[in-house]
Design a protein around this motif. Structure first.
Motif, short mmCIF file in Angstrom:
data_model
loop_
_atom_site.label_atom_id
_atom_site.label_comp_id
_atom_site.label_asym_id
_atom_site.label_seq_id
_atom_site.Cartn_x
_atom_site.Cartn_y
_atom_site.Cartn_z
N PHE A 60 -70.36 -2.39 22.80
CA PHE A 60 -71.47 -2.96 22.04
C PHE A 60 -71.02 -4.17 21.22
O PHE A 60 -71.70 -5.20 21.18
N GLU A 61 -69.88 -4.06 20.56
CA GLU A 61 -69.42 -5.12 19.66
C GLU A 61 -68.79 -6.30 20.39
O GLU A 61 -68.89 -7.45 19.94
N ASN A 62 -68.16 -6.04 21.53
CA ASN A 62 -67.40 -7.10 22.21
C ASN A 62 -68.03 -7.60 23.51
O ASN A 62 -67.67 -8.69 23.98
N HIS A 63 -68.94 -6.82 24.08
CA HIS A 63 -69.54 -7.20 25.37
C HIS A 63 -71.01 -6.82 25.34
O HIS A 63 -71.47 -6.00 26.13
N ILE A 64 -71.76 -7.43 24.44
CA ILE A 64 -73.13 -7.01 24.19
C ILE A 64 -74.03 -7.18 25.41
O ILE A 64 -74.91 -6.35 25.66
N ASP A 65 -73.83 -8.24 26.21
CA ASP A 65 -74.68 -8.43 27.39
C ASP A 65 -74.50 -7.28 28.37
O ASP A 65 -75.48 -6.75 28.92
N GLU A 66 -73.24 -6.90 28.60
CA GLU A 66 -72.98 -5.79 29.52
C GLU A 66 -73.52 -4.47 28.96
O GLU A 66 -74.03 -3.63 29.71
N PHE A 67 -73.42 -4.30 27.66
CA PHE A 67 -73.94 -3.10 27.01
C PHE A 67 -75.46 -2.99 27.23
O PHE A 67 -75.97 -1.95 27.63
#
Length: 260
Positions: A60-67
């Motif tokens: 969530f914090e580092n890869h928001i698009d993938e999340f």
């Protein structure tokens, strides 16, 4: 066997009924595992380590698009989710409570709620609202809420206000995806049931409800389905309104096509 007359009476008088052991817990656990696996694929891709909650927070914090994409995919195409939504026992229940021709008027929804996995409160805790206003479905339409785990008060399960469905629609406004309503919590009884995997809660789409407060450090996994009665005279007269819009994002399509 479930007492259908009791279920119908509770839905009519209270607007909500909890049905214990409706599903085999193994079916529910399989759905949760399938949803978790979608995120796990991205954890493995990025080499994210730790317990499941810490992995989710890192994604969530580092890869928001993938999340966000994982969240979308578990709702739009997770086979196990749709298998439960159209499970013969659930469809039979809709028939038993009076829907001769039940229809899913919105897509199935799967939630994974935790304060650390949201940028603002309404993404993990719904305010006081009614579902009917955003659906415009039949007057006897219902929501089936299913925890994918044993939920206690600390997990912040749904808080219902029995009897409030008899007030009818309390607003005509949608904000942040919810039809928030003016409502005095002290004017109606409060019900926040603790459910086990396999239990379900069925409630009127006109019932005022909200999320509980998550006070532990666990993700609350749940799903819900919405069913409308296609033979409801008023719904027919209104022309089967369907306010939901599902369409692809041209901006996202352009973004990825330009990468190639």
């Amino acid at each position: 066997m479930h007492d259908i007359e009791f279920i119908k009476k509770e839905l009519d008088e209270q607007g909500v009924v909890v049905i214990p052991s409706f599903f085999d817990p193994a079916i529910i656990q399989k759905l949760q595992a399938a949803a978790k696996q979608i995120f796990q694929i991205q954890f493995d891709h990025f080499g994210i380590q730790g317990d499941y909650l810490s992995q989710m927070v890192q994604l969530f914090e580092n890869h928001i698009d993938e999340f966000i994409n994982c969240g979308k995919l578990i709702q739009t195409g997770l086979v196990e989710l749709y298998q439960i939504a159209v499970h013969p026992d659930l469809i039979q229940l809709m028939h038993d409570i009076g829907m001769k021709v039940p229809n899913m008027c919105t897509r199935p929804v799967l939630f994974f709620n935790h304060p650390s996995l949201a940028k603002s409160e309404h993404f993990y805790k719904t305010p006081l609202h009614q579902d009917w206003v955003s659906m415009l479905s039949s007057s006897d339409s219902v929501v089936v809420w299913i925890p994918l785990m044993d939920v206690q008060v600390e997990h912040g399960p749904v808080v219902f206000y029995p009897g409030s469905h008899k007030l009818g629609p309390l607003t005509d406004k949608i904000d942040n995806g919810f039809a928030e309503v003016p409502f005095d919590r002290n004017s109606y009884p409060r019900l926040q049931p603790e459910l086990k995997a396999g239990d379900i809660a069925v409630f009127s789409t006109l019932l005022v409800h909200e999320s509980g407060v998550i006070t532990n450090n666990e993700i609350r996994w749940s799903c819900h389905f919405r069913y409308t009665n296609m033979l409801d005279p008023d719904f027919i007269e209104r022309g089967f309104p369907h306010p939901y819009i599902h369409k692809p994002s041209q901006e996202l399509i352009d973004k990825f096509l330009k990468k190639k």
